[in-house]
Design an enzyme around this catalytic site. Structure first.
Site, short mmCIF file in Angstrom:
data_model
loop_
_atom_site.label_atom_id
_atom_site.label_comp_id
_atom_site.label_asym_id
_atom_site.label_seq_id
_atom_site.Cartn_x
_atom_site.Cartn_y
_atom_site.Cartn_z
N GLU A 1 0.84 -1.20 0.00
CA GLU A 1 0.00 0.00 0.00
C GLU A 1 0.87 1.25 0.00
O GLU A 1 2.08 1.15 0.19
CB GLU A 1 -0.89 0.00 1.27
CG GLU A 1 -1.91 -1.10 1.27
CD GLU A 1 -2.59 -1.30 2.62
OE1 GLU A 1 -2.17 -0.65 3.60
OE2 GLU A 1 -3.53 -2.11 2.68
N HIS B 1 -4.72 1.32 7.54
CA HIS B 1 -3.60 0.78 8.30
C HIS B 1 -2.68 1.89 8.81
O HIS B 1 -2.60 2.95 8.18
CB HIS B 1 -2.80 -0.20 7.44
CG HIS B 1 -3.59 -1.41 7.04
ND1 HIS B 1 -3.66 -1.87 5.76
CD2 HIS B 1 -4.37 -2.24 7.78
CE1 HIS B 1 -4.44 -2.93 5.71
NE2 HIS B 1 -4.89 -3.19 6.92
#
Lengths: 595, 388
Positions: free
Chosen positions: A234, A276
């Site tokens: 990511e 996250h």
């Protein structure tokens, strides 16, 4: 450095730190489907648990996994543990993981499930274990080696998911994922398309996973079974450049298929925090686009959209599926939780087995005393002395005349025309700490006295300070000079047959002090039975301190009186019926009216 | 779950201790009382204390102003939408230095430069870098930077004890052995609240005004082991998102971006970590509220996520349907259709439940499970939007 190959074995022993039943159950289901001979989960550490064990299914039947109050206690019972799964909250992760490795320094690694682990704590774990052990997390859903090991929720927690993902067959594709959800998405996509997985590792979305991406990549490179790498990353952080470097330096040579999510982040004015902890791009390097460009340049197969990525994955060759045993799957689907657990007996082919032996065997070859004491303890007694002593106790307790309060109640109920069950019950319900029910409390006093190392004098003065009675001491009728003949018989028996009478000695030392103050403060039959039974169990029968504690908490010592006196009360009930004197009423002159 | 900014006021209170004299202004009612305490003769610095960057350039700091000038300046800043300020005594100075600490995997990274006061990156200024792992490293850093060891050790210790992730003092003023932290910014690790006493969640600053929906979700998130996140992006967008999984939610948002519709997204967020039916209901309710408030005339709702590992699809979908039920007529009135893709434990039952509800209430766009690719739902939703 522990390798993935080191983990590819079927005899792991896993200790859970904290519990999450669906995740642990899914691990057992996976192992069952993979044909492991027994579950790897050997214990659960849960300090605040009210239970001693947790039930799990192993196939269609239930098993119990012990719960320990601390890792030290687990270690005493389970000397060998190869892996941990840490399911405790983020704030307890550091402390519990350090403690785990303190007790199990040779364990291979584990998984840390919590997402809320402070950076400082994660780094401390990295410093201590990051280089050597295999540890997935903090955060993420663990690690999976199809056919061998599923440590965590990875691959699903539902039987249908485990079956659909074909986790009992291993293959050639390695997965590393920053997201638990996306790891499972990839496992699902690969399974649907006939690709098989060698290892799936969720590195998690935290800033400082215990195993770095670099080390995990090196593990993947070293793993002979892995031929392809599928990577999900990511925006945020710069770990992906390490992959680029490794490829450029030819230290990572396997084909890599990657997807980097987070281009959406580049459309916002300010750096945006995504789901996250690491998923925020503060610099250009940390953006998804920069990482994608660098990976592409290094030769990584990378697509612009997720749909494109899935198409790319089709290049990976398919491999065959081992036929799964449909009986195993069936067993998982058709199961039902039991409502009770028993260790007393079971029915086998219409024959009842009591503590492992057929009832007929007990009837033919064993005494009543042995049968009763074994049943009450839930295990067969080892020694004839215990059996014999139990019989003596039962006889001593069986009856002590109609005058005692429980006897009176039984008789009153009988004369009121009540049935046997009600009448005897009224007698039994009278049992308590003042009548008949003092054996257990006496056992507690002798046991804690001996355990705490108090002297008899200290114990007596403690009780008198708190103005409490010492149960097991004192009798309404008997006194010094007129001892209870039952007590004499019991203590004589003990000194004849037992080498070690720690609890009885303690009780007698207490009696010496109390009876010198008042003549009737002698060791009574409850106190004597409690002390001698403790001595018997702890010496001849080999009961541990914990075992004895458990018996006291369960009121085992009162059961002896309850069983025996039920006979006595039944006798008095029948006696009253035979004599039938009609309804009883207390005469007025036996009651003092003070107004 | 992340690094969060705390106010400069709190940061300095921690770093400097009881001798710090700065005054924090964060509500109008106490403002007069606090301003009264200031000396009429002294010169002050007034700044916005909401984690803003380039404050000087943007006129969010005023220096050398007197007591009477403060209130009008605060009004000026409030008019620009700011609400939290810091007032400090003005320190005339010459030497400006730069000092920062950052927690990295290698250790705490210290950056120092003798030319502070400006954006240090790309300024061409000489920067000294040290990785601090032990007392020896501190001694080395102190020697080479000429910073006093005791002072540096103290700042480092505060950084460690308070679980800071990042600290920047720029400029740092050093004059005749006295150190002044002129401006300072701190990021703390918000997972460590349990272990610190000098800051708490109340000290976090947000650099923009949140919607009530975002505030509700933040509160929900703070009180559950599950993860519940919500950010409003374009309040008048056309795509409402009810996403699950930290990773899959980004993949889906990316897919919308790939369709050229990033600016149409009303909200980004995700629920994961096995929330209960009630938690999912409360979360969904806030997403639906944003969706219904949007003034766009064409709207869709996308309920999507990856294949969950342990979140029960049936349980969470019951929560979602509970929330949908409350606003069914409004959704119908605004002609909003719902596009669903989700997999995981109890998938078949959960999807069936959702499908029945959507079909019965004329809200059905699509309902897909784990057999259909995660991005297909976005294709369908955007086709539907285009056709409206």
């Amino acid at each position: 450095m522990i390798s993935f190959k080191d983990l590819r074995r079927k005899d792991h022993t896993v200790l859970a730190l904290g519990s999450h039943v669906p995740i642990l159950q899914a691990m057992l289901d996976f192992e069952y489907l993979c044909g492991l001979s027994k579950p790897t989960l050997v214990g659960i550490v849960q300090s605040a648990s009210m239970k001693k064990s947790q039930k799990f299914f192993w196939g269609a039947v239930e098993i119990r996994v012990p719960i320990f109050a601390s890792i030290a206690q687990a270690k005493a019972q389970l000397p060998k543990v190869t892996l941990f799964i840490n399911l405790s909250s983020g704030r307890r992760v550091l402390e519990s993981t350090l403690e785990f490795f303190l007790h199990y320094p040779h364990a291979l690694g584990g998984h840390i499930f919590a997402e809320e682990v402070p950076e400082k704590h994660a780094l401390e774990l990295f410093e201590a274990f990051g280089k050597d052990k295999v540890i997935a997390g903090p955060s993420g859903v663990g690690l999976l080696l199809p056919e061998f090991l599923k440590l965590g929720a990875i691959g699903g927690t539902d039987i249908n998911q485990l079956l659909k993902n074909n986790l009992a067959t291993s293959g050639k594709v390695g997965i590393i994922s920053a997201s638990g959800g996306m790891a499972n998405e990839l496992i699902n996509i690969l399974a649907r398309n006939g690709k098989r997985i060698s290892v799936a590792f969720t590195i998690g979305g935290d800033r400082f996973p215990v195993n770095t991406l670099l080390d995990t990549l090196l593990r993947m490179q070293a793993d002979k079974q892995t031929e392809y790498l599928v990577y999900y990353g990511e925006l945020g952080g710069s770990d992906e450049y390490e992959l680029v470097e490794l490829i450029k330096q030819k230290k990572f040579k396997k084909p890599v298929y990657a997807f980097i999510a987070g281009k959406i982040g580049e459309t916002f004015e300010k750096p945006t925090q995504f789901g996250h902890a690491k998923a925020i791009a503060n610099t250009l390097d940390e953006s998804a686009s920069s990482k994608i460009a660098a990976l592409k340049e290094a030769g990584v197969k990378i697509a612009d959209s997720f749909a494109g990525f899935i198409k790319l994955l089709q290049e990976i060759p398919t491999s065959e599926l081992k036929t799964t045993n449909s009986q195993l799957a069936d067993n998982l689907k058709h199961r039902r939780s039991t409502l009770f657990t028993t260790s007393i007996g079971k029915e086998v082919n219409n024959d009842y087995f009591l503590l492992g032996d057929p009832l007929t065997e007990w009837i033919e070859n064993k005494g009543l005393g042995e049968m009763i004491i074994s049943s009450l303890l839930g295990r067969k007694v080892k020694s004839a002395i215990t059996a014999q002593f139990a019989e003596i106790v039962l006889k001593s307790f069986m009856d002590h005349g109609p005058q005692v309060s429980g006897g009176v109640n039984t008789m009153v109920a009988a004369r009121a025309g009540k049935d046997i069950v009600s009448s005897v019950a009224s007698g039994i319900l009278t049992i308590g700490s003042r009548f008949g029910g003092a054996t257990n409390d006496a056992a507690r006093i002798w046991f804690t006295g001996v355990q705490s190392g108090l002297t008899a004098l200290e114990l007596v003065s403690n009780f008198s300070k708190e103005k409490k009675l010492i149960l097991g001491i004192g009798h309404l009728k008997y006194r010094v000079g007129m001892p209870d003949p039952r007590v004499k018989f019991l203590t004589d028996y003990a000194s004849k047959h037992l080498k070690n009478t720690t609890h009885l000695d303690f009780a007698l030392a207490v009696e010496k002090l109390t009876s010198s103050k008042k003549g009737n403060l002698i060791l009574n039959v409850d106190g004597a039975v409690a002390a001698i039974m403790l001595d018997l169990l702890s010496t001849i029968e080999g009961y541990s301190v914990e075992d004895l504690n458990e018996l006291i908490e369960a009121e085992f010592f009162n059961a002896l009186f309850l069983v025996a006196r039920t006979i006595g009360f039944s006798a008095h009930y029948l006696d009253q019926k035979r004599n039938d004197e009609g309804l009883f009423r207390l005469p007025n002159d036996l009651i003092l009216s003070d107004n | 779950m992340a690094r969060k900014k705390i106010s400069e006021y709190t940061a300095k209170k921690i770093l400097i201790g009881s001798t710090y004299t700065g005054v924090q202004i964060n509500n109008t009612s106490r403002q007069n009382l606090l301003l009264k305490e200031l000396s009429p003769k002294a010169k002050y610095v007034v700044k916005v204390d909401q984690g803003e960057k380039k404050r000087f350039k943007r006129g969010l700091i005023k220096i050398e102003i007197t007591k009477i000038e403060i209130a009008p300046f605060l009004e000026e800043l409030r008019a620009k939408g700011f609400s939290q300020f810091l007032i400090e005594e003005f320190v005339p100075h010459s030497g400006e230095y730069y000092l920062s600490f950052e927690r990295t995997r290698e250790g705490v990274k210290l950056l120092f430069s003798a030319s502070g006061g400006v954006e240090i990156e790309g300024s061409g200024a000489k920067i000294l870098q040290f990785i601090l792992r032990s007392a020896v490293d501190l001694v080395k850093a102190a020697n080479e930077t000429n910073l006093e060891l005791d002072w540096l050790t103290n700042i480092y210790q505060k950084f460690e004890d308070n679980y800071f992730s990042f600290l920047e003092i720029n400029p740092l003023i050093i004059e005749e052995g006295s150190y002044t932290l002129l401006d300072c910014a701190v990021l703390v690790d918000d997972t460590s609240q349990f272990f610190v006493k000098d800051w708490s969640g109340d000290d976090f600053i947000t650099d923009r005004i949140s919607t009530p929906e975002e505030e509700n979700v933040a509160l929900l998130d703070a009180n559950t082991p599950a993860s519940l996140k919500l950010q409003c992006l374009n309040p008048n967008g056309s795509i409402g998102l009810l996403l699950s999984s930290g990773g899959a939610s980004i993949v889906i948002a990316d897919e919308i971006h790939a369709h050229g519709k990033a600016s149409d997204i009303i909200n980004y967020g995700e629920y994961s970590g096995g929330p209960s039916r009630e938690e999912t209901y409360n979360y969904s309710k806030n997403v639906l509220s944003l969706l219904l408030k949007s003034t766009a005339n064409k709207k869709v709702l996308v309920i999507a996520g990856g294949v969950a590992n342990f979140t029960d699809i049936y349980q969470t979908f019951m929560g979602v349907v509970d929330a949908l039920t409350e606003v069914t007529s409004q959704l119908q009135k605004q002609k909003i259709k719902v596009f669903v893709r989700r997999g995981g434990p109890n998938e078949a039952k959960g999807l069936q439940y959702m499908q029945n509800f959507l079909q019965q209430n004329n809200l059905f766009g699509c309902v897909y499970g784990s057999d259909i690719e995660i991005t297909e739902v976005i294709n369908l939703a955007s086709k539907h939007l285009a056709a409206l």
